[in-house]
Design a protein around this motif. Structure first.
Motif, PDB file in Angstrom:
ATOM      1  N   PRO A  13       0.845  -1.199   0.000  1.00  0.00           N
ATOM      2  CA  PRO A  13       0.000   0.000   0.000  1.00  0.00           C
ATOM      3  C   PRO A  13       0.878   1.246   0.000  1.00  0.00           C
ATOM      4  O   PRO A  13       1.897   1.298   0.685  1.00  0.00           O
ATOM      5  CB  PRO A  13      -0.799  -0.125   1.301  1.00  0.00           C
ATOM      6  CG  PRO A  13      -0.001  -1.036   2.173  1.00  0.00           C
ATOM      7  CD  PRO A  13       0.766  -1.950   1.269  1.00  0.00           C
ATOM      8  N   VAL A  14       0.478   2.240  -0.804  1.00  0.00           N
ATOM      9  CA  VAL A  14       1.236   3.484  -0.947  1.00  0.00           C
ATOM     10  C   VAL A  14       0.266   4.656  -0.820  1.00  0.00           C
ATOM     11  O   VAL A  14      -0.768   4.683  -1.501  1.00  0.00           O
ATOM     12  CB  VAL A  14       1.968   3.544  -2.298  1.00  0.00           C
ATOM     13  CG1 VAL A  14       2.696   4.879  -2.470  1.00  0.00           C
ATOM     14  CG2 VAL A  14       2.952   2.385  -2.435  1.00  0.00           C
ATOM     15  N   LYS A  53     -13.719  -0.508   5.895  1.00  0.00           N
ATOM     16  CA  LYS A  53     -13.144  -0.200   7.202  1.00  0.00           C
ATOM     17  C   LYS A  53     -11.618  -0.319   7.167  1.00  0.00           C
ATOM     18  O   LYS A  53     -10.906   0.507   7.745  1.00  0.00           O
ATOM     19  CB  LYS A  53     -13.724  -1.131   8.261  1.00  0.00           C
ATOM     20  CG  LYS A  53     -13.252  -0.820   9.671  1.00  0.00           C
ATOM     21  CD  LYS A  53     -13.926  -1.719  10.691  1.00  0.00           C
ATOM     22  CE  LYS A  53     -13.446  -1.397  12.105  1.00  0.00           C
ATOM     23  NZ  LYS A  53     -14.102  -2.283  13.114  1.00  0.00           N
ATOM     24  N   LEU A  54     -11.099  -1.337   6.459  1.00  0.00           N
ATOM     25  CA  LEU A  54      -9.651  -1.512   6.360  1.00  0.00           C
ATOM     26  C   LEU A  54      -8.999  -0.339   5.631  1.00  0.00           C
ATOM     27  O   LEU A  54      -7.943   0.157   6.043  1.00  0.00           O
ATOM     28  CB  LEU A  54      -9.323  -2.820   5.644  1.00  0.00           C
ATOM     29  CG  LEU A  54      -9.536  -4.109   6.431  1.00  0.00           C
ATOM     30  CD1 LEU A  54      -9.327  -5.320   5.524  1.00  0.00           C
ATOM     31  CD2 LEU A  54      -8.606  -4.177   7.641  1.00  0.00           C
ATOM     32  N   THR A  55      -9.636   0.099   4.539  1.00  0.00           N
ATOM     33  CA  THR A  55      -9.103   1.244   3.798  1.00  0.00           C
ATOM     34  C   THR A  55      -9.094   2.495   4.666  1.00  0.00           C
ATOM     35  O   THR A  55      -8.127   3.267   4.676  1.00  0.00           O
ATOM     36  CB  THR A  55      -9.926   1.483   2.519  1.00  0.00           C
ATOM     37  OG1 THR A  55      -9.886   0.312   1.695  1.00  0.00           O
ATOM     38  CG2 THR A  55      -9.363   2.659   1.726  1.00  0.00           C
ATOM     39  N   GLN A  56     -10.169   2.722   5.416  1.00  0.00           N
ATOM     40  CA  GLN A  56     -10.238   3.882   6.316  1.00  0.00           C
ATOM     41  C   GLN A  56      -9.136   3.815   7.374  1.00  0.00           C
ATOM     42  O   GLN A  56      -8.525   4.838   7.715  1.00  0.00           O
ATOM     43  CB  GLN A  56     -11.614   3.928   6.973  1.00  0.00           C
ATOM     44  CG  GLN A  56     -12.737   4.296   6.002  1.00  0.00           C
ATOM     45  CD  GLN A  56     -14.109   4.170   6.641  1.00  0.00           C
ATOM     46  OE1 GLN A  56     -14.268   3.505   7.666  1.00  0.00           O
ATOM     47  NE2 GLN A  56     -15.107   4.790   6.038  1.00  0.00           N
ATOM     48  N   ARG A  90      -4.598  -4.019  10.397  1.00  0.00           N
ATOM     49  CA  ARG A  90      -5.205  -3.793  11.723  1.00  0.00           C
ATOM     50  C   ARG A  90      -4.141  -3.472  12.772  1.00  0.00           C
ATOM     51  O   ARG A  90      -4.366  -2.663  13.679  1.00  0.00           O
ATOM     52  CB  ARG A  90      -6.014  -5.022  12.136  1.00  0.00           C
ATOM     53  CG  ARG A  90      -7.268  -5.263  11.276  1.00  0.00           C
ATOM     54  CD  ARG A  90      -8.152  -6.332  11.862  1.00  0.00           C
ATOM     55  NE  ARG A  90      -9.309  -6.580  11.018  1.00  0.00           N
ATOM     56  CZ  ARG A  90      -9.432  -7.624  10.194  1.00  0.00           C
ATOM     57  NH1 ARG A  90      -8.437  -8.518  10.110  1.00  0.00           N
ATOM     58  NH2 ARG A  90     -10.505  -7.790   9.455  1.00  0.00           N
ATOM     59  N   ARG A  91      -2.987  -4.108  12.647  1.00  0.00           N
ATOM     60  CA  ARG A  91      -1.916  -3.868  13.623  1.00  0.00           C
ATOM     61  C   ARG A  91      -1.309  -2.467  13.485  1.00  0.00           C
ATOM     62  O   ARG A  91      -0.707  -1.956  14.435  1.00  0.00           O
ATOM     63  CB  ARG A  91      -0.822  -4.907  13.449  1.00  0.00           C
ATOM     64  CG  ARG A  91      -1.189  -6.272  14.026  1.00  0.00           C
ATOM     65  CD  ARG A  91      -0.085  -7.292  13.807  1.00  0.00           C
ATOM     66  NE  ARG A  91      -0.363  -8.539  14.503  1.00  0.00           N
ATOM     67  CZ  ARG A  91       0.383  -9.640  14.393  1.00  0.00           C
ATOM     68  NH1 ARG A  91       1.452  -9.637  13.607  1.00  0.00           N
ATOM     69  NH2 ARG A  91       0.062 -10.727  15.067  1.00  0.00           N
ATOM     70  N   MET A  92      -1.481  -1.857  12.313  1.00  0.00           N
ATOM     71  CA  MET A  92      -0.921  -0.516  12.109  1.00  0.00           C
ATOM     72  C   MET A  92      -1.739   0.556  12.810  1.00  0.00           C
ATOM     73  O   MET A  92      -1.242   1.667  13.018  1.00  0.00           O
ATOM     74  CB  MET A  92      -0.856  -0.199  10.605  1.00  0.00           C
ATOM     75  CG  MET A  92       0.136  -1.043   9.825  1.00  0.00           C
ATOM     76  SD  MET A  92      -0.123  -0.893   8.038  1.00  0.00           S
ATOM     77  CE  MET A  92       0.026   0.865   7.802  1.00  0.00           C
ATOM     78  N   CYS A  93      -2.968   0.258  13.108  1.00  0.00           N
ATOM     79  CA  CYS A  93      -3.890   1.308  13.557  1.00  0.00           C
ATOM     80  C   CYS A  93      -4.329   1.092  15.008  1.00  0.00           C
ATOM     81  O   CYS A  93      -4.323  -0.014  15.511  1.00  0.00           O
ATOM     82  CB  CYS A  93      -5.123   1.329  12.655  1.00  0.00           C
ATOM     83  SG  CYS A  93      -4.700   1.518  10.907  1.00  0.00           S
ATOM     84  N   TYR A 126      -3.937   5.933   9.334  1.00  0.00           N
ATOM     85  CA  TYR A 126      -2.531   5.704   9.684  1.00  0.00           C
ATOM     86  C   TYR A 126      -1.616   6.619   8.872  1.00  0.00           C
ATOM     87  O   TYR A 126      -0.733   7.285   9.428  1.00  0.00           O
ATOM     88  CB  TYR A 126      -2.167   4.243   9.430  1.00  0.00           C
ATOM     89  CG  TYR A 126      -0.677   3.980   9.512  1.00  0.00           C
ATOM     90  CD1 TYR A 126      -0.052   3.806  10.741  1.00  0.00           C
ATOM     91  CD2 TYR A 126       0.099   3.935   8.354  1.00  0.00           C
ATOM     92  CE1 TYR A 126       1.317   3.578  10.820  1.00  0.00           C
ATOM     93  CE2 TYR A 126       1.469   3.709   8.423  1.00  0.00           C
ATOM     94  CZ  TYR A 126       2.073   3.537   9.654  1.00  0.00           C
ATOM     95  OH  TYR A 126       3.425   3.330   9.726  1.00  0.00           O
ATOM     96  N   PHE A 127      -1.826   6.676   7.553  1.00  0.00           N
ATOM     97  CA  PHE A 127      -0.940   7.470   6.705  1.00  0.00           C
ATOM     98  C   PHE A 127      -1.096   8.971   6.978  1.00  0.00           C
ATOM     99  O   PHE A 127      -0.114   9.724   6.921  1.00  0.00           O
ATOM    100  CB  PHE A 127      -1.192   7.162   5.235  1.00  0.00           C
ATOM    101  CG  PHE A 127      -0.565   5.874   4.771  1.00  0.00           C
ATOM    102  CD1 PHE A 127       0.801   5.673   4.877  1.00  0.00           C
ATOM    103  CD2 PHE A 127      -1.340   4.869   4.210  1.00  0.00           C
ATOM    104  CE1 PHE A 127       1.388   4.496   4.450  1.00  0.00           C
ATOM    105  CE2 PHE A 127      -0.766   3.688   3.779  1.00  0.00           C
ATOM    106  CZ  PHE A 127       0.603   3.493   3.901  1.00  0.00           C
TER     107      PHE A 127
END
Length: 338
Positions: free
Chosen positions: A92-93, A159-162, A335-338, A167-168
């Motif tokens: 993902p970028v 939800k994952l995209t949000q 999920r772990r990133m957020c 995060y970014f």
């Protein structure tokens, strides 16, 4: 919001996983030539695997992003850059508003897939957003992209995209794009560069080849010709001959059918194939190797290796099991990133 097409590239079309259930009406299935790369590009940014994305062939487009956008590039390495900096594949970028994505010289593979957060907002026609070039419908105005086009983005996110976008946004800095420190396993993506023999299953007319032709098909190296396209890969090698001429009725042809026209040079039917055909069918590309064949460039050499139906089913089931594990791993990493 929109993405501006500054340069269209060689052949860039909007695709999804295809238009099924309409061949009886003469409508081809279309869809991504390399469905594995297309699925993974979408999954990497939290999209549904069937969301509309761009299929980019050999020479890519130049695109300007009007708003902050989440993207993923999968498949061939077409030397993608944003503001002059190389963009990684299979990750993902986060692309910042106003930046420009360019593609350069192809390094390996033939087709890259560009997914954006939410997918491209194009009309659904016969249950699909894929472009059917020969029919002139689907995708963006039923055609390949052209300079000056404005691609509408779908701003409805999963939800994952949000979670990724949040995060970014929290990681914003002065660079033109931001990415992550994880990717899919290289063992999953290495098929793009794999030029080993393509697996095929014997077709109903394989045994009608004469003795010399049977041996030649199993041992000859064929060249993918420049007039290969999304409809079919035309191959050039030792002409194959039948033991006797056949009078055949036209019948339905699935993707991967290896037809033998009168000149003896095989044609492999691909995503935009016709719905019926009357040439002898000497084989079918195993489903697991269709994405790999789609990454062969014109001028590259291809060989074929026989596989049984049972072996093909086992290898495909194993690949699908692995892809499910990869999808679960991507979801867990997000999920772990957020």
């Amino acid at each position: 919001m929109y993405i501006n097409v500054l340069e269209q590239g060689l052949l860039t079309t909007v695709q999804d996983l295809g238009r099924t259930g309409y061949q009886q009406f003469g409508v081809g299935a279309t869809g991504a030539m390399d469905d594995v790369a297309a699925k993974l590009a979408n999954l990497l940014i939290g999209n549904d695997e069937n969301d509309a994305l761009l299929e980019i062939t050999v020479i890519g487009p130049t695109l300007r992003f009007v708003q902050d956008t989440l993207i993923a590039i999968a498949g061939a390495d077409l030397s993608a850059t944003i503001e002059g900096e190389r963009v990684p594949r299979w990750k993902p970028v986060f692309v910042k508003a106003g930046t420009v994505l360019k593609f350069g010289r192809p390094k390996n593979g033939c087709r890259a897939y560009l997914a954006i957060s939410g997918g491209f907002n194009v009309p659904i026609i016969m249950d699909s957003r894929s472009t059917y070039l020969r029919g002139g419908f689907g995708g963006y105005k039923g055609r390949a992209l052209q300079r000056g086009d404005m691609l509408q983005m779908n701003n409805k996110y999963s939800k994952l995209t949000q979670q990724l976008l949040t995060y970014f946004h929290n990681q914003r800095n002065t660079t033109p794009f931001i990415t992550v420190n994880w990717t899919i396993p290289p063992s999953i993506s290495k098929y793009v560069e794999n030029k080993d023999a393509i697996y095929f299953i014997k077709g109903p007319h394989f045994n009608h080849l004469n003795v010399e032709a049977t041996n030649e098909f199993l041992t000859t190296t064929y060249t993918v010709t420049p007039n290969s396209d999304r409809m079919g890969y035309r191959l050039n090698g030792v002409p194959l001959k039948l033991s006797k001429s056949l009078q055949l009725l036209s019948e339905a042809v699935p993707v991967g059918t290896i037809q033998l026209p009168p000149d003896g040079q095989p044609i492999v039917l691909m995503a935009d194939r016709q719905t019926i055909g009357g040439y002898p069918k000497i084989g079918y590309i195993a489903t697991i190797d269709l994405p790999r064949l789609a990454q062969f460039m014109p001028g590259e050499k291809v060989k074929f290796k026989e596989i049984s139906v049972q072996e093909a089913q086992v290898t495909l089931a194993e690949r699908d099991r692995v892809l499910t594990l990869v999808q679960n791993g991507i979801n867990l990493a997000i999920r772990r990133m957020c």
